[in-house]
Write a protein that holds these residues in place. Structure first.
Motif, PDB file in Angstrom:
ATOM      1  N   LYS A  27     -55.444   2.955 -11.414  1.00 45.52           N
ATOM      2  CA  LYS A  27     -56.399   2.159 -10.393  1.00 45.52           C
ATOM      3  C   LYS A  27     -57.571   1.862 -11.387  1.00 45.52           C
ATOM      4  O   LYS A  27     -57.738   2.342 -12.568  1.00 45.52           O
ATOM      5  CB  LYS A  27     -56.875   2.897  -9.311  1.00 45.52           C
ATOM      6  CG  LYS A  27     -57.506   4.254  -9.824  1.00 45.52           C
ATOM      7  CD  LYS A  27     -57.978   5.206  -8.826  1.00 45.52           C
ATOM      8  CE  LYS A  27     -58.658   6.477  -9.149  1.00 45.52           C
ATOM      9  NZ  LYS A  27     -57.772   7.352  -9.567  1.00 45.52           N
ATOM     10  N   ARG A  35     -62.287  -2.157  -2.062  1.00 40.77           N
ATOM     11  CA  ARG A  35     -61.285  -1.007  -1.500  1.00 40.77           C
ATOM     12  C   ARG A  35     -60.742  -1.680  -0.089  1.00 40.77           C
ATOM     13  O   ARG A  35     -59.583  -1.280   0.147  1.00 40.77           O
ATOM     14  CB  ARG A  35     -62.028   0.181  -1.294  1.00 40.77           C
ATOM     15  CG  ARG A  35     -61.078   1.431  -0.981  1.00 40.77           C
ATOM     16  CD  ARG A  35     -61.788   2.633  -0.709  1.00 40.77           C
ATOM     17  NE  ARG A  35     -62.318   3.111  -2.062  1.00 40.77           N
ATOM     18  CZ  ARG A  35     -63.554   3.513  -2.329  1.00 40.77           C
ATOM     19  NH1 ARG A  35     -64.437   3.110  -1.208  1.00 40.77           N
ATOM     20  NH2 ARG A  35     -63.983   3.762  -3.506  1.00 40.77           N
ATOM     21  N   THR A  55     -53.234  -4.040 -11.409  1.00 45.76           N
ATOM     22  CA  THR A  55     -53.657  -3.242 -10.352  1.00 45.76           C
ATOM     23  C   THR A  55     -52.463  -3.273  -9.288  1.00 45.76           C
ATOM     24  O   THR A  55     -52.063  -4.416  -8.927  1.00 45.76           O
ATOM     25  CB  THR A  55     -54.878  -3.715  -9.423  1.00 45.76           C
ATOM     26  OG1 THR A  55     -55.795  -3.703 -10.386  1.00 45.76           O
ATOM     27  CG2 THR A  55     -55.114  -2.891  -8.235  1.00 45.76           C
ATOM     28  N   TRP A  61     -55.672   2.738  -0.733  1.00 49.20           N
ATOM     29  CA  TRP A  61     -56.587   3.965  -0.699  1.00 49.20           C
ATOM     30  C   TRP A  61     -56.514   4.629   0.403  1.00 49.20           C
ATOM     31  O   TRP A  61     -56.418   4.360   1.506  1.00 49.20           O
ATOM     32  CB  TRP A  61     -58.087   3.050  -0.895  1.00 49.20           C
ATOM     33  CG  TRP A  61     -58.255   2.601  -2.212  1.00 49.20           C
ATOM     34  CD1 TRP A  61     -58.041   1.359  -2.431  1.00 49.20           C
ATOM     35  CD2 TRP A  61     -58.702   3.340  -3.509  1.00 49.20           C
ATOM     36  NE1 TRP A  61     -58.596   1.135  -3.898  1.00 49.20           N
ATOM     37  CE2 TRP A  61     -58.916   2.099  -4.503  1.00 49.20           C
ATOM     38  CE3 TRP A  61     -59.068   4.422  -3.954  1.00 49.20           C
ATOM     39  CZ2 TRP A  61     -59.414   2.338  -5.623  1.00 49.20           C
ATOM     40  CZ3 TRP A  61     -59.510   4.846  -4.983  1.00 49.20           C
ATOM     41  CH2 TRP A  61     -59.723   3.943  -6.117  1.00 49.20           C
ATOM     42  N   TYR A  70     -55.748   6.477  -4.822  1.00 47.97           N
ATOM     43  CA  TYR A  70     -55.267   5.156  -4.676  1.00 47.97           C
ATOM     44  C   TYR A  70     -53.658   5.412  -5.068  1.00 47.97           C
ATOM     45  O   TYR A  70     -53.434   6.016  -6.224  1.00 47.97           O
ATOM     46  CB  TYR A  70     -55.788   4.349  -5.600  1.00 47.97           C
ATOM     47  CG  TYR A  70     -55.420   3.014  -5.455  1.00 47.97           C
ATOM     48  CD1 TYR A  70     -55.384   2.014  -4.251  1.00 47.97           C
ATOM     49  CD2 TYR A  70     -54.485   2.103  -6.526  1.00 47.97           C
ATOM     50  CE1 TYR A  70     -55.069   0.832  -4.219  1.00 47.97           C
ATOM     51  CE2 TYR A  70     -54.227   0.774  -6.365  1.00 47.97           C
ATOM     52  CZ  TYR A  70     -54.399   0.203  -5.212  1.00 47.97           C
ATOM     53  OH  TYR A  70     -53.800  -1.053  -5.172  1.00 47.97           O
TER      54      TYR A  70
END
Length: 224
Positions: A27, A35, A55, A61, A70
């Protein structure tokens, strides 16, 4: 694996321990807005192609004990006696623990003879859970949340305390898992994450099997 465990004399016995553990994935630092966008399956504004590529867009999350994580969740069913993982489901980390419950519980006639009670923490406490267990012929060993309709919570507290010693055995499973394999992934993407989490759970089972096999005199060694 289940067939081999049974041949080694390690059939599932005792209550069914249900719980979930978070497995983190790579992350980057994010704002609250980013988020929220990631959890909605959206790309945060102003992210460049490199950041997007690094990512995991399938992970999510979630907050636990006041800290953000995450990644994904490994939802398991472990048996009370052997503390072996008998079933596993993998979801993004923000999925409610109750969602995969129906897939995890084992209502097979053979299993009901040896482990009819389903043990889980307060996160699984809901009317839908109780109805599901009743419909499958399983006993309810789920910890209760405080009842807002009652001033005196003594009954729930006593029940929870009685069940907690059994339910705590699932923490031994997660502790062994983390010690053996860790609970972090370096991969990106749902397919790889699910595969690797299942591998981690399998490795835990294999190591646990070796421990149990030594305790019962190695009788399972020739049938592995």
């Amino acid at each position: 694996m289940s067939h081999q465990l049974a041949r080694a004399g390690l059939t599932a016995k005792g209550g069914q321990l249900i719980d979930a553990t978070i497995v983190e994935v790579p992350k980057t630092r994010v704002s609250d807005e980013s988020r929220e966008r990631l959890n909605n399956g959206e790309t945060p504004a102003h992210w460049d192609a490199k950041r997007i590529a690094h990512t995991d867009g399938d992970a999510r999350w979630t907050m636990k004990h006041g800290k953000w994580f995450y990644g994904d969740k490994g939802h398991i069913n472990a048996d009370q006696k052997h503390k072996l993982i008998r079933a596993i489901e993998v979801t993004p980390a923000n999925v409610n623990d109750r969602v995969p419950l129906e897939k995890l519980i084992d209502a097979d006639a053979v299993r009901l003879d040896s482990g009819k009670t389903v043990h889980a923490d307060k996160g699984y406490d809901a009317k839908a859970t109780r109805e599901l267990l009743n419909a499958r012929g399983l006993r309810d060993g789920v910890a209760r949340k405080d009842d807002a309709q009652r001033y005196d919570q003594t009954g729930n507290q006593r029940r929870n305390q009685k069940l907690s010693r059994i339910r705590a055995r699932v923490e031994h499973v997660f502790g062994g898992w983390e010690k053996t394999m860790g609970k972090r992934l370096r991969s990106i993407g749902e397919t790889r994450a699910k595969s690797m989490i299942v591998v981690q759970a399998t490795v835990y089972n294999l190591r646990r099997w070796v421990t149990l096999d030594a305790r019962i005199g190695g009788r399972g060694a020739s049938t592995a």
